[in-house]
Design an enzyme around this catalytic site. Structure first.
Site, PDB file in Angstrom:
ATOM      1  CE  LYS A 185     -11.590  30.110  45.143  1.00  0.00           C
ATOM      2  NZ  LYS A 185     -11.629  31.262  44.083  1.00  0.00           N
ATOM      3  CD  GLU A 259     -19.860  39.181  56.873  1.00  0.00           C
ATOM      4  OE1 GLU A 259     -20.790  39.880  56.316  1.00  0.00           O
ATOM      5  OE2 GLU A 259     -19.705  38.794  58.000  1.00  0.00           O
ATOM      6  CB  CYS A 293     -21.173  43.704  50.039  1.00  0.00           C
ATOM      7  SG  CYS A 293     -19.923  44.224  51.255  1.00  0.00           S
ATOM      8  CD  GLU A 392     -24.649  42.480  45.676  1.00  0.00           C
ATOM      9  OE1 GLU A 392     -24.553  41.376  45.541  1.00  0.00           O
ATOM     10  OE2 GLU A 392     -24.259  43.115  46.746  1.00  0.00           O
TER      11      GLU A 392
END
Ligand code: NAD
Length: 489
Positions: A185, A259, A293, A392
């Site tokens: 996906k 992750e 990330c 973040e």
């Protein structure tokens, strides 16, 4: 504009066992944009629940034949995929530049990473010891022990938009090497890249049903994660969605690799080569427009070199060429979407309202009038609880803070619930040894840019996720470890 009328890029709702299926509901889908111009360049249809189900069933049906092949024969196909990615480098790189606005060098690096990943797992397939059953020595002469690693089964692979080719390669290559079949996906923002990869995989000889694709957003990902015939979920994305995926997986005890996000530190010690430190800080904060990330967006600098470092960083930020990929010397492209830019800008406003100060920012090239560009921003000395220091951002925003002692630097770097990566710039060997161990991160770089090798595992501590990708551990994450004890005849 509805791209159903202009099929320059028209992606199906699903590709199941080699057949493309359209959306069951008219207009179920989303536009695909050129991130540098904002222009609509394509349309992607979205899968419905029945198509997700059919894709998983196709993967399930293909499983036995694929896992019963020899690892060497799976490895030959992986090697061929690597060769075909290399042969299609231009096409893949230019599609990546279009949908993400990545500068050519970055898009090209993504292609090289995908090639290296398929090559690496092709190599592991050639080493039978990673798959074969082996005999265990047991303290009992009346029995024999056997250990074997077997494919987990059907893997649901859910990936984000920031490194689509790379995150997809990191999942598909080990999954196929292990003998798993897959339903992928992709992110709805960048899926044209994965569709090119899928064409390549078919051309390389991946049998129908071994890799299937379902298109759509979070609702399609959620349907896929919840499917009872999925044995393993490998998810890369935000910590918030990672939590949901893990909750879903818990219902059936599906295996998970997560992750997730990060809020990583780059530490500049007093003995650092400042020019080198600035180059590493620029790469760590502004590569892929900070949508990483692994962004080292918390820059922690020793008091003695703080002024010198910040002055050099300011010069570098002001000189950074932010532009579409076709402009010469471009170093930073746009954000991936209008919504992502709005999200990042809102976070900067929130941080400033909370007391943070913008020390300086970069400039946009004249060619950036359209598209999802944002100039790089550096925040000086935010409070430890300011949102720009704690959360973040996933955009071109870096914070700088000073420190006096190594203890203080380590405490500042580790003062986060994330733990993906860290960078240290120093010429002191004792300090190198100390920081390597003291920093709570899955991967620590000392004096290097963010080098990634398929041999080196990727993954984080704490809120940065669970499990490891790449390396032998990446293969093991698609295998079940089984044992047998047999009485001697
Ligand atoms: P996201 O979490 O919003 O989406 C990731 C993927 O999950 C997309 O394909 C999305 O459609 C799908 N999804 C959304 N809701 C879902 C649900 N309920 N169930 C199943 N799937 C669902 O993340 P994003 O905005 O696409 O990407 C940015 C995030 O990814 C950042 O937080 C970044 O740190 C993280 N990321 C981590 C790594 C890593 O290796 N640790 C690498 C790249 C990106």
């Amino acid at each position: 504009m509805n791209m159903r009328d202009d099929p320059s890029i028209l992606l199906p709702a699903a590709t199941i066992a080699g057949t493309r299926y359209g959306a069951s509901v008219l207009e179920a889908g989303n536009a695909i944009h050129d991130a540098s111009t904002g222009e609509v360049i394509g349309w992607q249809e979205h899968a419905d629940a029945a198509q997700v189900d059919a894709a998983v069933r196709a993967a399930h049906a293909a499983l036995d034949a694929w896992r019963n092949r020899t690892p060497a024969s799976r490895g030959e196909i992986l090697r061929k995929i690597a060769e075909l990615i290399a042969a299609n480098r231009e096409r893949l790189s230019s599609m990546q530049q279009k949908v993400s606005g990545k500068p050519p060098l970055e898009a090209d690096t993504d292609v090289s990473d995908a090639i290296a990943t398929f090559d690496y797992y092709a190599g592991l397939c050639a080493d039978a010891s990673h798959f074969a059953a082996d005999t265990l020595t047991l303290p009992d002469d009346t029995v024999t022990g056997e250990r074997r690693y077997e494919a987990v089964g059907v893997a649901a692979l859910i990936v984000p938009w920031n490194f689509p080719m790379v995150t997809t390669a990191w999942k598909i290559a080990p999954a196929l090497a292990a003998g798993c079949t897959a339903v992928l996906k992709p992110s709805e923002l960048t899926s044209p890249v994965e569709h090119l990869l899928a064409e390549i995989m078919t051309a390389a000889g991946v049998p129908d049903g071994v890799v299937n694709i379902v298109n759509g957003g979070g609702e399609v990902g959620a349907l896929l994660a919840a499917h009872p015939l999925v044995d393993k979920i490998s998810f890369t994305g935000s910590t918030a969605i990672g939590r949901k995926v893990m909750q879903t997986a818990a219902l059936d005890m599906k295996r998970v690799t997560l992750e997730l996000g990060g809020k990583s530190a780059l530490i500049v010690r007093a003995d650092a080569d400042i020019e080198h430190a600035v180059a590493l800080a620029m790469g760590g904060a502004f590569t892929n427009a900070g949508q990483m990330c692994s962004a080292t967006s918390r820059i922690i600098v020793h008091d003695d070199v703080y002024r010198k470092f910040v002055a050099a960083l300011e010069a570098a930020v002001r000189a950074l060429v932010v532009a579409p990929p076709h402009i010469g010397n471009v170093a930073m492209g746009p954000l991936v979407s209008h919504a992502q830019r709005a999200r990042v800008q809102a976070l900067v406003e929130q941080g400033v309202a909370g007391g943070a100060t913008v020390a300086f920012s970069g400039a946009l090239d004249a060619a950036c009038a359209e598209g999802f560009f944002m100039a790089p921003v550096v925040i000086a000395e935010p409070d430890a609880d300011n949102v720009l220091w704690t959360d973040e951002v996933f955009g071109p925003v870096a914070c700088v803070k000073s420190f006096r002692t190594d203890d203080e630097a380590i405490a500042l770097a580790n003062d986060t619930r994330y733990g993906l990566v860290a960078t240290v710039v120093t010429r002191d060997e004792d300090a190198t040894r100390r920081y390597r161990h003291a920093l709570r991160a899955g991967l620590v770089w000392i004096n290097t840019p963010q080098l990634i090798f398929p041999q080196v595992c990727w993954g984080g501590l704490g809120l940065s996720g669970i499990g490891r990708e790449l390396g032998v551990a990446g293969l093991r994450s698609y295998q079940e470890l089984r044992h047998a004890i047999t009485a001697r005849g």
